[in-house]
Scaffold this active site. Structure first.
Site, PDB file in Angstrom:
ATOM      1  N   CYS A  46       0.630  -1.329  -0.331  1.00 63.50           N
ATOM      2  CA  CYS A  46       0.366   0.263   0.355  1.00 63.50           C
ATOM      3  C   CYS A  46       1.069   1.572   0.086  1.00 63.50           C
ATOM      4  O   CYS A  46       0.691   1.706  -0.854  1.00 63.50           O
ATOM      5  CB  CYS A  46      -0.369  -0.112   1.617  1.00 63.50           C
ATOM      6  SG  CYS A  46      -2.241  -1.662   1.809  1.00 63.50           S
TER       7      CYS A  46
HETATM    8  C1  BEZ Z   1       0.422  -4.771   1.807  1.00 63.92           C
HETATM    9  O1  BEZ Z   1       0.119  -3.787   1.005  1.00 63.92           O
HETATM   10  O2  BEZ Z   1       1.887  -5.056   1.746  1.00 63.92           O
HETATM   11  C2  BEZ Z   1      -0.364  -5.944   2.314  1.00 63.92           C
HETATM   12  C3  BEZ Z   1      -1.430  -5.323   3.042  1.00 63.92           C
HETATM   13  C4  BEZ Z   1      -1.703  -6.960   3.305  1.00 63.92           C
HETATM   14  C5  BEZ Z   1      -1.759  -8.229   3.066  1.00 63.92           C
HETATM   15  C6  BEZ Z   1      -0.504  -7.669   2.287  1.00 63.92           C
HETATM   16  C7  BEZ Z   1      -0.117  -6.819   2.051  1.00 63.92           C
END
Ligand code: BEZ
Length: 212
Positions: A46
């Protein structure tokens, strides 16, 4: 809640965001919109997505598109995380993040898929036209970051095909040939496409891209 489909009106809402309270439809005004969710604050994928989106602001502006992100995390987490995004992605987040703690917007847009994750939103994208209708939806799992260049590409196609009687073929990019809609007769095509067209089959006619 029922699934939102293409052509449905984008549900309106009022939400708390990092840029203050926003009434969605009012905030959109006459612009196109991209509403996208992410699973959680302070997560690596994200962080890269939001940084990349911030860097594309001039591209979204050029296309008259407003961008707004969402997660179900609280405002104080959003504000702290934005500082991290700015620092680590070498940018300045320049669009609002909805703090959807009560999951109101996530519910309206069916962004929680319980068989994937009971609480967090998946990576949804809704592209909304100036008529407030949903033009495109995408759903990615938490483990796969989205390609925001593809989102710009589909906006180019959506905007072109909204105003011209063409569709865009596989892997189309701005400037490539387009296909003439099968519903358009050759007589009409002769008038509508002054740049001409090439008929490969009666249903497959290529024309230079009309001006955007
Ligand atoms: C991420 O944004 O890195 C992420 C969020 C939830 C699960 C896996 C990755």
């Amino acid at each position: 809640m029922s699934t939102l489909r293409l052509g449905d009106e984008a549900p309106d809402f009022t939400a708390q965001t990092t840029e203050g309270e926003i009434n969605f439809h009012q905030w959109l005004g006459d612009s196109w919109g991209v509403l996208f969710s992410h699973p959680a604050d302070y997560t690596p994928v994200c962080t890269t997505e939001l940084g990349a989106t911030a860097k594309l602001k001039s591209e979204f502006d050029k296309r008259n598109v407003k961008v707004i992100a969402l997660s179900v995390d609280p405002m104080d987490a959003h504000k702290g995380w934005i500082q991290d995004i700015n620092e680590t992605q070498n940018t300045t987040v320049n669009f609002p993040l909805i703090a959807d703690e009560d999951r109101n917007v996530a519910g309206l847009y069916d962004m929680i898929h319980p068989n994937a994750d009971e609480k967090a939103t998946v990576r949804s994208v809704f592209i909304i036209g100036p008529d407030k209708k949903i033009k495109l939806t995408l759903t990615y799992p938490a483990s796969t970051g989205r390609n925001f260049n593809e989102i710009l590409r589909v906006i180019d196609s959506l905007q072109l095909t909204a105003y011209h009687k063409v569709a865009t073929p596989v892997n189309w990019e701005v400037g490539d040939d387009c296909v003439i809609l099968p519903s358009i007769s050759n007589d009409v095509a002769d008038k509508e496409f002054p740049k001409g067209y090439k008929q490969i089959r009666p249903y497959l006619r290529l024309t230079p891209q009309p001006d955007l």
